[in-house]
Design an enzyme around this catalytic site. Structure first.
Site, PDB file in Angstrom:
ATOM      1  N   CYS A 260     -37.990 -19.644  41.551  1.00 38.39           N
ATOM      2  CA  CYS A 260     -38.997 -20.621  41.133  1.00 38.39           C
ATOM      3  C   CYS A 260     -39.754 -21.191  42.324  1.00 38.39           C
ATOM      4  O   CYS A 260     -40.830 -21.740  42.175  1.00 38.39           O
ATOM      5  CB  CYS A 260     -38.361 -21.745  40.324  1.00 38.39           C
ATOM      6  SG  CYS A 260     -36.877 -22.399  41.067  1.00 38.39           S
TER       7      CYS A 260
ATOM      8  N   HIS B  83     -37.331 -15.544  59.662  1.00 38.78           N
ATOM      9  CA  HIS B  83     -37.663 -16.239  58.423  1.00 38.78           C
ATOM     10  C   HIS B  83     -36.647 -15.941  57.331  1.00 38.78           C
ATOM     11  O   HIS B  83     -36.163 -16.846  56.638  1.00 38.78           O
ATOM     12  CB  HIS B  83     -39.070 -15.840  57.959  1.00 38.78           C
ATOM     13  CG  HIS B  83     -39.448 -16.450  56.653  1.00 38.78           C
ATOM     14  ND1 HIS B  83     -39.821 -17.759  56.537  1.00 38.78           N
ATOM     15  CD2 HIS B  83     -39.468 -15.937  55.403  1.00 38.78           C
ATOM     16  CE1 HIS B  83     -40.078 -18.030  55.261  1.00 38.78           C
ATOM     17  NE2 HIS B  83     -39.878 -16.942  54.556  1.00 38.78           N
TER      18      HIS B  83
END
Lengths: 274, 424
Positions: free
Chosen positions: B49, B98
């Protein structure tokens, strides 16, 4: 042998210091290595302390109960041992620092001033006396532990009430457990002290013939016994909870410490042997 | 390093855009397959989400991000609504760092989020099933999972409640030992209240009572959370048996006053009572906190716990960055070793070492004038043995199942135990 005893006498405070250092660093700064080392250090200290007591008993021919400094080392040992048992049973080691500070302190004082008296009055070699002193000691140790848990309960209670969520809140076990531990220790302490008092009252007449009812030590002892008896009754019958009971038990502890040290050293008639 | 990352997250796009680019577990496989066919030798797509990210090894070094994100947008039919500004792209060490930050939970909306690791594992499994992973992505993601695990075990990044409902549950566990012997009462149907009741139920709460001005709403909640309904005008009578009260109603007056609670406590024999007041304005008279063994906490107090815990998690970030730095260095050197030259060098050294050892042990069996010949003979044997593998290694011919040189190198290194030598 004497050299070995002296050696351990010096070693013990050091061991206790290392142990409480580990418990403190683990509690206050979550140092991982402290967390791993603390319980092994405690076990090591307890074993060495047990050895010390056994050695002293054999070498000097009597259990270490003839002077306040001998008694202090016994109390230190008992508290450490009882705490070790509690930690094992509850699988919770966060309260270690607070409890073990006392054995450390007692042992330092004991190690500094302990010395073997040249003459021990024969009455101190009696087995019944040994039993009296042992149950009194265990009783005092239990009451001490009860007071420490009571103190921790009060700290946590206060912090939660006033919405302070610092280290105490994070690391201590919950209020119910603290109260239960304090109460269990109180019950043990009370029963053991009762036994000690009864034995004392039975034994005394055999040796002295007359019980000096006005002796300060007796007052102190009865006062302590009454405080705890009232507290326990109030809890069972009236249902006193939490804070009240704990404050009472801490008050009892203070009186007990006072009785054991100050009254014993300066005021008592029949409880002095040195 | 030929690793790239292209994605959209809560840092670069609002929820309205992110939800348009959310891919369900069923939608990912076909998309991955076509991406692989067109542009990439390896690819993994993570979609939650709060982020949708693609980690890939392109076939052509010159591949730029635009056709890729356009393909993602087209797959969801939202080509017109998303733009280049919503995406970020990273490559090489930056992309790897990352990914490690994501798996450690420090890129999440809620710092120290634990869920993301599981979501990443699911995404990786799907990519594996689609045969879209390869040497690089396999190692990359296994390392990322390792980073996630290290972050959680070596730091306190995931510790402490960071939501109000969780903070309330933690508080309950600090007051009561055994929630399975406790009863909670939920007044009202606010979200936070529901969540708190749900968390308590998760900790094996003994009994849950639910009350609401509208009975049907209470019944809905019972269907959702379990427990039983209590009529709104009858709930005060239940209070003496209740240990935890969660109140989140909208009311102009106090739902519970200090006077009410005084008498409740008397009836409870002063046993501890925990009151969570989530109502705005407050539902429970604040003076009630002065009663012994009553623990009343409103939203501010709970937010305090959350803020403190979040601040503590923030303090753990430097430790995590250090940990990521370590893992990144190791990963980079592993990628480096997959270059042909160092591997050939190491293989030669490995063979030479064995040759020298054996010759050394047995040279004395030979006459002095023959010893030089023995050295030359053994060297020739080794060179001949190595010749064909070297030639094949350097050739760009593809072996089915080992599409790139890296796979060959990885196998070679594994077969000859070269990585173990590397570490020592």
């Amino acid at each position: 042998m004497h050299v070995l005893i002296t050696g351990i006498q010096i070693l013990l405070p050091v061991l206790y210091f290392c142990t409480i250092w580990a418990y403190a660093r683990s509690f206050f700064s979550s140092l991982r290595i402290a967390g791993t080392l603390k319980t092994p250090l405690l076990i090591c200290t307890i074993v060495v302390h047990a050895l010390y007591i056994v050695l002293r008993t054999f070498v000097f021919g009597h259990p270490p109960i003839t002077s306040i400094f001998e008694i202090l080392t016994l109390i230190a040992f008992t508290i450490a041992l009882v705490y070790g048992y509690i930690e094992f049973k509850t699988a919770n080691s966060s309260t270690g620092y607070f409890i073990l500070i006392l054995p450390f302190f007692f042992q330092v004082v004991s190690s500094l001033f302990i010395k073997e008296a040249s003459e021990i009055p024969t009455m101190l070699r009696s087995n019944l006396l040994g039993f009296h002193v042992t149950s009194a000691l265990l009783g005092y140790a239990a009451i001490t532990i009860s007071a420490v848990y009571g103190f921790l309960y009060l700290m946590l209670y206060h912090d939660i009430k006033s919405s302070q969520f610092g280290l105490i809140y994070k690391r201590l076990p919950n209020l119910e457990v603290l109260e239960r531990m304090s109460f269990t220790a109180t019950i043990f302490g009370f029963l053991l002290l009762t036994v000690a008092i009864i034995v004392g009252l039975v034994w005394l007449p055999r040796v002295l013939g007359v019980i000096p009812y006005t002796d300060p030590k007796l007052f102190g002892t009865v006062a302590i016994w009454l405080i705890y008896a009232v507290g326990l009754t109030a809890k069972k019958v009236i249902g006193w909870q939490g804070k009240r009971i704990i404050v009472l038990s801490m008050f009892g502890f203070v009186i007990a410490m006072f009785s054991m040290t100050i009254i014993n050293m300066f005021f008592s008639g029949f409880h002095r042997f040195y | 390093m030929n690793i790239h990352c292209l994605g959209i997250s809560h840092h670069t796009a609002a929820i309205e855009i992110r939800e348009k680019l959310w891919f369900s577990l069923q939608e990912i496989p076909p998309l991955l397959s076509s991406l692989k066919e067109k542009y990439m030798s390896e690819a993994v797509l993570i979609s939650t989400c709060n982020r949708t990210e693609l980690y890939y090894v392109p076939r052509e070094n010159s591949l730029n991000g635009t056709p890729i994100w356009k393909m993602l947008a087209q797959a969801k039919g939202v080509g017109q609504e998303v733009g280049d500004q919503h995406f970020y792209s990273k490559s090489s060490e930056e992309a790897v760092a990352h990914l490690f930050r994501v798996s450690a939970g420090i890129d999440s909306m809620v710092l120290g989020d634990v869920q993301i690791l599981n979501q990443m594992k699911e995404a990786f499994t799907i990519a594996q099933e689609q045969r879209c992973t390869g040497t690089i992505t396999n190692r990359l993601f296994h390392t990322a999972f390792h980073v996630g695990k290290r972050a959680r075990t070596e730091t306190e990044i995931g510790e402490g409640a960071v939501s109000i409902s969780y903070a309330a549950t933690e508080l309950a566990s600090k007051i009561f030992e055994d929630l399975s012997r406790r009863t909670a009462l939920l007044i009202g149907a606010g979200n936070t209240g529901k969540l708190t009741a749900k968390h308590l139920a998760g900790r094996e709460l003994g009994q849950l009572l639910i009350t609401n001005r509208t009975r049907s709403r209470a019944e809905e909640l019972v269907a959702l959370l379990g427990g039983r309904v209590v009529d709104f005008d009858r709930f005060p009578a239940e209070l003496p048996a209740v240990d935890i009260v969660i109140s989140s109603v909208e009311a102009p007056n106090y739902v519970l006053t200090a006077k009410d609670l005084h008498s409740v406590m008397k009836q409870r024999g002063n046993r501890p009572l925990f009151l969570i007041d989530i109502g705005v304005p407050r539902n429970i008279e604040p003076a009630a906190n002065r009663i012994g063994n009553v623990f009343l906490h409103d939203i501010d107090a709970l937010n305090q716990i959350v803020d403190q815990n979040l601040a503590h998690r923030k303090e753990e970030i430097p430790k995590i960055e250090r940990l990521i730095g370590e893992e990144l260095t190791e990963f980079s050197s592993w990628v480096g070793s997959l270059e042909v030259t160092p591997t050939i060098q190491q293989l030669r050294e490995h063979f030479e070492f064995i040759r020298q050892e054996e010759v050394g042990k047995h040279l004395h069996h030979f006459a002095a004038d023959k010893q030089a010949e023995v050295e030359m003979l053994t060297k020739r044997i080794v060179n001949k043995l190595l010749h064909t593998p070297m030639v094949n290694l350097k050739s760009t011919e593809e072996i089915p199942g080992m599409e790139d040189t890296r796979a060959k190198l990885s196998l070679l290194r594994h077969l000859f135990g070269l990585d173990k030598k590397n570490r020592s």
